[in-house]
Scaffold this active site. Structure first.
Site, PDB file in Angstrom:
ATOM      1  N   ASP A 277      16.241 -29.485 -16.327  1.00  0.00           N
ATOM      2  CA  ASP A 277      15.542 -29.252 -17.593  1.00  0.00           C
ATOM      3  C   ASP A 277      16.525 -28.780 -18.654  1.00  0.00           C
ATOM      4  O   ASP A 277      17.644 -28.338 -18.331  1.00  0.00           O
ATOM      5  CB  ASP A 277      14.388 -28.250 -17.418  1.00  0.00           C
ATOM      6  CG  ASP A 277      13.109 -28.855 -18.005  1.00  0.00           C
ATOM      7  OD1 ASP A 277      12.041 -28.706 -17.411  1.00  0.00           O
ATOM      8  OD2 ASP A 277      13.212 -29.517 -19.052  1.00  0.00           O
ATOM      9  N   GLU A 278      16.043 -28.867 -19.932  1.00  0.00           N
ATOM     10  CA  GLU A 278      16.990 -28.632 -21.032  1.00  0.00           C
ATOM     11  C   GLU A 278      17.504 -27.195 -21.053  1.00  0.00           C
ATOM     12  O   GLU A 278      18.582 -26.931 -21.584  1.00  0.00           O
ATOM     13  CB  GLU A 278      16.338 -28.973 -22.384  1.00  0.00           C
ATOM     14  CG  GLU A 278      15.216 -28.068 -22.813  1.00  0.00           C
ATOM     15  CD  GLU A 278      13.892 -28.388 -22.138  1.00  0.00           C
ATOM     16  OE1 GLU A 278      13.837 -29.388 -21.401  1.00  0.00           O
ATOM     17  OE2 GLU A 278      12.945 -27.636 -22.348  1.00  0.00           O
TER      18      GLU A 278
ATOM     19  N   LYS B 103       9.644 -28.749 -11.859  1.00  0.00           N
ATOM     20  CA  LYS B 103       8.870 -27.750 -12.625  1.00  0.00           C
ATOM     21  C   LYS B 103       8.336 -26.725 -11.616  1.00  0.00           C
ATOM     22  O   LYS B 103       7.936 -27.130 -10.512  1.00  0.00           O
ATOM     23  CB  LYS B 103       7.705 -28.425 -13.368  1.00  0.00           C
ATOM     24  CG  LYS B 103       8.139 -29.541 -14.325  1.00  0.00           C
ATOM     25  CD  LYS B 103       8.718 -29.028 -15.625  1.00  0.00           C
ATOM     26  CE  LYS B 103       9.125 -30.166 -16.538  1.00  0.00           C
ATOM     27  NZ  LYS B 103       9.612 -29.729 -17.840  1.00  0.00           N
TER      28      LYS B 103
ATOM     29  N   LYS C 195       2.798 -35.252 -24.810  1.00  0.00           N
ATOM     30  CA  LYS C 195       2.560 -33.927 -25.418  1.00  0.00           C
ATOM     31  C   LYS C 195       3.438 -33.649 -26.644  1.00  0.00           C
ATOM     32  O   LYS C 195       3.195 -32.710 -27.394  1.00  0.00           O
ATOM     33  CB  LYS C 195       2.805 -32.835 -24.374  1.00  0.00           C
ATOM     34  CG  LYS C 195       4.276 -32.637 -24.018  1.00  0.00           C
ATOM     35  CD  LYS C 195       4.456 -31.597 -22.914  1.00  0.00           C
ATOM     36  CE  LYS C 195       5.938 -31.331 -22.664  1.00  0.00           C
ATOM     37  NZ  LYS C 195       6.185 -30.482 -21.509  1.00  0.00           N
TER      38      LYS C 195
ATOM     39  N   LYS D 117      16.530 -34.866 -12.747  1.00  0.00           N
ATOM     40  CA  LYS D 117      17.040 -34.378 -14.038  1.00  0.00           C
ATOM     41  C   LYS D 117      16.813 -32.874 -14.160  1.00  0.00           C
ATOM     42  O   LYS D 117      15.724 -32.369 -13.922  1.00  0.00           O
ATOM     43  CB  LYS D 117      16.292 -35.100 -15.170  1.00  0.00           C
ATOM     44  CG  LYS D 117      16.670 -34.604 -16.559  1.00  0.00           C
ATOM     45  CD  LYS D 117      15.817 -35.261 -17.633  1.00  0.00           C
ATOM     46  CE  LYS D 117      15.908 -34.536 -18.952  1.00  0.00           C
ATOM     47  NZ  LYS D 117      15.374 -33.143 -18.855  1.00  0.00           N
TER      48      LYS D 117
ATOM     49  N   HIS E 203      19.695 -35.011 -24.280  1.00  0.00           N
ATOM     50  CA  HIS E 203      18.435 -34.319 -24.553  1.00  0.00           C
ATOM     51  C   HIS E 203      18.491 -33.823 -25.995  1.00  0.00           C
ATOM     52  O   HIS E 203      19.540 -33.399 -26.462  1.00  0.00           O
ATOM     53  CB  HIS E 203      18.237 -33.151 -23.577  1.00  0.00           C
ATOM     54  CG  HIS E 203      16.828 -32.667 -23.525  1.00  0.00           C
ATOM     55  ND1 HIS E 203      16.235 -31.990 -24.560  1.00  0.00           N
ATOM     56  CD2 HIS E 203      15.879 -32.793 -22.576  1.00  0.00           C
ATOM     57  CE1 HIS E 203      14.984 -31.707 -24.245  1.00  0.00           C
ATOM     58  NE2 HIS E 203      14.733 -32.182 -23.054  1.00  0.00           N
TER      59      HIS E 203
HETATM   60  C1  CAP Z   1       9.167 -32.928 -20.234  1.00  0.00           C
HETATM   61  C2  CAP Z   1      10.331 -32.046 -20.632  1.00  0.00           C
HETATM   62  C3  CAP Z   1      11.214 -32.659 -21.697  1.00  0.00           C
HETATM   63  C4  CAP Z   1      10.512 -33.109 -22.938  1.00  0.00           C
HETATM   64  C5  CAP Z   1      11.497 -33.129 -24.114  1.00  0.00           C
HETATM   65  C6  CAP Z   1       9.866 -30.673 -21.073  1.00  0.00           C
HETATM   66  O1  CAP Z   1       8.518 -32.301 -19.149  1.00  0.00           O
HETATM   67  O2  CAP Z   1      11.190 -31.829 -19.527  1.00  0.00           O
HETATM   68  O3  CAP Z   1      12.175 -31.650 -22.026  1.00  0.00           O
HETATM   69  O4  CAP Z   1      10.059 -34.422 -22.738  1.00  0.00           O
HETATM   70  O5  CAP Z   1      10.855 -33.657 -25.241  1.00  0.00           O
HETATM   71  O6  CAP Z   1      10.614 -29.730 -20.793  1.00  0.00           O
HETATM   72  O7  CAP Z   1       8.820 -30.610 -21.703  1.00  0.00           O
HETATM   73  P1  CAP Z   1       7.060 -32.864 -18.726  1.00  0.00           P
HETATM   74  P2  CAP Z   1      11.388 -35.039 -25.872  1.00  0.00           P
HETATM   75  O8  CAP Z   1       7.268 -34.250 -18.145  1.00  0.00           O
HETATM   76  O9  CAP Z   1       6.563 -31.884 -17.675  1.00  0.00           O
HETATM   77  O10 CAP Z   1       6.216 -32.882 -19.939  1.00  0.00           O
HETATM   78  O11 CAP Z   1      11.490 -35.975 -24.712  1.00  0.00           O
HETATM   79  O12 CAP Z   1      10.337 -35.402 -26.874  1.00  0.00           O
HETATM   80  O13 CAP Z   1      12.709 -34.757 -26.496  1.00  0.00           O
HETATM   81 MG    MG Z   2      12.450 -30.411 -20.450  1.00  0.00          MG
END
Ligand code: CAP
Ligand code: MG
Length: 414
Positions: A177-178, A149, A307, A175, A267
């Site tokens: 990010d999406e 991040k 969150k 990993k 994801h």
């Molecule tokens: C978490 C995360 C994931 C979310 C996806 C984000 O980051 O990388 O994409 O967990 O949601 O971009 O928010 P943090 P879910 O650890 O900094 O929160 O897993 O519910 O599909």
């Molecule tokens: Mg993410």
């Protein structure tokens, strides 16, 4: 009206045998629940708005049947011949298609699908699932992952530095990010090369196996090209945003990973568009079940404490979908992610047990002493929880954990 035949698709008390059964929550608009149920069964199988001049007996046998109506809940059974083997897009075009757009239904939600083994047997399912542990040599604790991040913006060199600090600090999987794929400032090939060099370096330095959940989300042929690059580096994981890519791409990817033993990290970005409204859309239960059919190895299921939306009960329901017996399909490794930090780990383990991938992004890279300390604080919190030691006690001998607790306390981010 004389030309309608919707109620021909209603047979209350019918007992399905070796059929696909769907459970819908429906809100009719100006019609009875029985007519609503008939519309759902008709439009998702062989019917339309009017009686037809030609309807051979053998086609009548393909009619879906609404067989139970309880309040707003409707159960519909579908003969298996309505569906093509191993074709998830076609399944969704049937049971999650036109019926969601019918004027006579104010709202509709597909809550659950039950598949007979005769339908499941055509699907590969996960190649590894929980057995991804063997790829990392980790048997007795949760697997950890982190997303650098800020989630997008680093160039490849900066990204590799964060990757190094995270992995050497104790994280098992790096990993993407999406929404990180191949932006102008961090092209896919360069990021892959830099991070794989870091993986090799950290494996040499620590003697621990590491992996890269590299996001290959793109147009299907490009995903195939990126997959081959990943395989050339000997990396055993890829990540795909399964909903923005679509089940067709996911099924193609699953076929492609069959040969090179690469695990698929799924994801679920965009799921909130249709899963969050309690009266309209498709449940995460159905999405997670379809992802298992399609053959993902890891699947985000929420945390119950972080969150993202989803209560502990919601997460426990999705854990059942990942783990319950489904024909010959392997279990899926659940992923807990979203707003996690060390103080929340005991509760996460209480919900998930040890067979989980715990992804922590901000909760690692927001550590006051940086990513390596953040990684160590996470591993110490897991060690503490796995050994039944209170976090504050463990923190007396872990500066990294203590500083994480000092910064975030026990907050449950929103
Ligand atoms: C978490 C995360 C994931 C979310 C996806 C984000 O980051 O990388 O994409 O967990 O949601 O971009 O928010 P943090 P879910 O650890 O900094 O929160 O897993 O519910 O599909
Ligand atoms: Mg993410």
């Amino acid at each position: 009206m004389g030309f309608e035949w919707y109620t021909d698709f209603v047979e209350i008390g019918y007992e399905p045998e070796n059929e696909i059964v769907c459970f819908f929550r429906a809100e009719p608009d100006g019609i009875s629940m029985e007519e609503c149920a008939g519309r759902i069964a008709s439009e998702s199988s062989v019917g339309t708005w009017t009686t037809l001049s030609n309807l051979p007996e053998r086609i009548k046998r393909l009619m879906a049947k609404a067989f139970r109506i309880e309040g707003n809940l409707i159960a519909v059974s579908y003969p298996l011949d309505l569906f093509e083997e191993e074709n998830i897009p076609q399944l969704l075009s049937s049971v999650a298609g036109n019926i969601f757009g019918m004027r006579a239904l104010r709202s509709l939600r597909l809550e659950e699908i039950q598949f007979p083994d005769d339908y499941l047997r055509f699907f590969k399912g996960p190649a590894f699932g929980v057995e991804v542990r063997k790829k990392l040599g980790i048997e007795d604790r949760p697997i950890t992952a982190t997303v650098p991040k800020p989630k997008v913006g680093y160039n490849a060199e900066e990204y590799a530095e964060v990757a190094y600090n995270s992995l050497v600090g104790g994280i098992d999987l790096l990993k993407d990010d999406e929404n990180l794929t191949s932006q102008p400032f961090i092209r896919f090939e360069k990021r892959l090369e830099k991070v794989m060099r870091v993986v090799e370096r950290v494996e040499m330095e620590t003697g621990e196996k590491k992996g890269y959940l590299v996001n290959i989300t793109a147009e299907c042929k490009e995903m195939e090209r990126r997959l081959k690059l990943v395989a050339d580096y000997g990396n055993e994981f890829v990540m795909i945003d399964i909903l923005t890519s679509g089940f067709s791409s996911l099924q193609t990817l699953r076929d492609l990973t069959e040969d090179n033993k690469i695990a698929i990290h799924a994801h679920r970005a965009m799921h909130g568009v249709f899963t969050r409204k309690p009266d309209h859309g498709i449940s995460l239960r159905v999405i997670t079940k379809l992802a298992r059919l399609a053959g993902v190895d890891h699947m985000h299921v929420g945390t119950g404490v972080g969150k993202m939306a989803g209560s502990r009960k919601d997460v426990e329901e999705l854990l059942k979908v990942c783990r319950e017996k489904m024909g010959q399909l392997k279990q899926v490794m659940p992923v807990a992610s979203g707003g996690l930090h060390p103080a929340l780990i005991p509760e996460v383990l209480d919900i998930f047990g040890k067979d989980v991938i715990i992804q922590v992004g901000g909760g690692v890279h927001g550590h006051p002493d940086g990513s390596e300390a953040g990684a160590k604080a996470l591993r110490d919190a897991i060690d503490s929880a796995m050994n039944g030691i209170p976090l504050w006690e463990y923190a007396e001998r872990s500066r990294e954990l203590r500083k994480a607790l000092d910064k975030w306390g026990y907050v449950k981010p929103k």
